[in-house]
Design a protein around this motif. Structure first.
Motif, PDB file in Angstrom:
ATOM      1  N   ARG A  40       0.598  -1.351   0.040  1.00 58.27           N
ATOM      2  CA  ARG A  40       0.007  -0.015  -0.047  1.00 58.27           C
ATOM      3  C   ARG A  40       0.996   1.171   0.023  1.00 58.27           C
ATOM      4  O   ARG A  40       1.958   1.173   0.580  1.00 58.27           O
ATOM      5  N   ARG A  53       0.454  14.327  13.300  1.00 56.57           N
ATOM      6  CA  ARG A  53      -0.129  13.243  12.549  1.00 56.57           C
ATOM      7  C   ARG A  53       0.260  11.834  13.442  1.00 56.57           C
ATOM      8  O   ARG A  53       1.317  12.035  14.105  1.00 56.57           O
ATOM      9  N   GLY A  54       0.062  10.804  12.947  1.00 53.95           N
ATOM     10  CA  GLY A  54       0.370   9.622  13.586  1.00 53.95           C
ATOM     11  C   GLY A  54      -0.243   9.520  14.928  1.00 53.95           C
ATOM     12  O   GLY A  54      -1.418   9.701  15.007  1.00 53.95           O
ATOM     13  N   HIS A  56       0.220   6.400  16.664  1.00 54.16           N
ATOM     14  CA  HIS A  56      -0.248   5.206  17.041  1.00 54.16           C
ATOM     15  C   HIS A  56       0.791   4.231  16.609  1.00 54.16           C
ATOM     16  O   HIS A  56       2.086   4.551  16.249  1.00 54.16           O
ATOM     17  N   TYR A 121      -4.508  -1.542   4.422  1.00 53.11           N
ATOM     18  CA  TYR A 121      -5.212  -0.703   5.455  1.00 53.11           C
ATOM     19  C   TYR A 121      -6.086  -1.737   6.337  1.00 53.11           C
ATOM     20  O   TYR A 121      -7.016  -2.472   5.712  1.00 53.11           O
ATOM     21  N   ARG A 128      -4.162   2.786  19.021  1.00 53.85           N
ATOM     22  CA  ARG A 128      -4.128   4.190  18.922  1.00 53.85           C
ATOM     23  C   ARG A 128      -4.089   5.013  20.187  1.00 53.85           C
ATOM     24  O   ARG A 128      -3.991   6.235  20.591  1.00 53.85           O
TER      25      ARG A 128
HETATM   26  P1  TYD Z   1      -4.753   7.931  10.406  1.00 54.80           P
HETATM   27  O1  TYD Z   1      -4.138   6.746  10.684  1.00 54.80           O
HETATM   28  O2  TYD Z   1      -5.513   8.635  11.703  1.00 54.80           O
HETATM   29  O3  TYD Z   1      -3.522   9.209   9.890  1.00 54.80           O
HETATM   30  P2  TYD Z   1      -2.423   9.617  10.331  1.00 54.80           P
HETATM   31  O4  TYD Z   1      -1.956   8.354  11.252  1.00 54.80           O
HETATM   32  O5  TYD Z   1      -1.171   9.630   9.357  1.00 54.80           O
HETATM   33  O6  TYD Z   1      -2.253  10.799  10.990  1.00 54.80           O
HETATM   34  O7  TYD Z   1      -5.860   8.031   9.288  1.00 54.80           O
HETATM   35  C1  TYD Z   1      -6.761   9.176   8.870  1.00 54.80           C
HETATM   36  C2  TYD Z   1      -7.883   8.538   8.314  1.00 54.80           C
HETATM   37  O8  TYD Z   1      -7.582   7.759   7.147  1.00 54.80           O
HETATM   38  C3  TYD Z   1      -8.481   7.550   9.201  1.00 54.80           C
HETATM   39  O9  TYD Z   1      -9.960   7.558   9.142  1.00 54.80           O
HETATM   40  C4  TYD Z   1      -8.226   6.105   8.636  1.00 54.80           C
HETATM   41  C5  TYD Z   1      -8.103   6.642   7.071  1.00 54.80           C
HETATM   42  N1  TYD Z   1      -6.982   5.666   6.255  1.00 54.80           N
HETATM   43  C6  TYD Z   1      -7.516   4.827   5.271  1.00 54.80           C
HETATM   44  O10 TYD Z   1      -8.794   4.697   5.033  1.00 54.80           O
HETATM   45  N2  TYD Z   1      -6.731   4.109   4.520  1.00 54.80           N
HETATM   46  C7  TYD Z   1      -5.170   4.315   4.684  1.00 54.80           C
HETATM   47  O11 TYD Z   1      -4.507   3.474   4.289  1.00 54.80           O
HETATM   48  C8  TYD Z   1      -4.904   5.123   5.814  1.00 54.80           C
HETATM   49  C9  TYD Z   1      -3.342   5.324   6.178  1.00 54.80           C
HETATM   50  C10 TYD Z   1      -5.728   5.874   6.578  1.00 54.80           C
END
Ligand code: TYD
Length: 137
Positions: A40, A53-54, A56, A121, A128
């Motif tokens: 992915r 961001r992140g 988690h 995903y 989290r």
């Molecule tokens: P999130 O994991 O919170 O982003 P980051 O860790 O980069 O801050 O993801 C944000 C939103 O996007 C959340 O609702 C999940 C969605 N998402 C997907 O649908 N597919 C993906 O591959 C990723 C990475 C996130």
């Protein structure tokens, strides 16, 4: 229990082809660059400078992060130790193995964070809550 530590988080060089006619650079990420098959690809962009961001960790997914434009900081934690890595070069990336907490902040204007992930995903692969992450270690 996840035994990975921030010592397993490393900067990898991305092979760069410098054009002999000064037409700019080209970087290639083939499977031999990473210790996993890429399942992915996603990217973060238009991230405000005060946003984080992140926040988690992943149970199984490995990720490779590249600042293909601009810069940002990646804070990685294994429950005992923390390190901050600034990514600001399109020919270097940060390999984050499973079981590592990560936060991304300090995004520059125009920064783009490319992520090459080892898994599809799956929200079930995320931890989290930091307290749950500590328990998983
Ligand atoms: P999130 O994991 O919170 O982003 P980051 O860790 O980069 O801050 O993801 C944000 C939103 O996007 C959340 O609702 C999940 C969605 N998402 C997907 O649908 N597919 C993906 O591959 C990723 C990475 C996130």
């Amino acid at each position: 229990m996840k035994t990975t530590t921030i010592k397993n988080v490393s900067i990898l060089d991305i092979p760069k082809i410098i054009d002999s006619q000064r037409r700019g650079n080209l970087c290639v990420i083939e499977n031999k660059v990473l210790p996993y098959k890429v399942e992915r690809v996603y990217y973060l962009f238009d991230v405000p400078s005060d946003a984080s961001r992140g926040g988690h960790s992943h149970i199984a997914c490995h990720e490779f992060l590249v600042a293909i434009s601009g810069s940002f900081d990646v804070i990685v934690k294994d429950g005992k130790n923390t390190k901050t890595v600034t990514l600001n070069k399109p020919d270097k990336g940060l390999l984050i193995v499973d079981g590592i907490w990560r936060e991304l902040d300090n995004f520059s204007s125009g920064a783009v964070c490319l992520v090459l992930a080892s898994e599809k995903y799956n929200e079930e692969d995320y931890i989290r809550e930091y307290a749950s992450f500590l328990e998983s270690k």
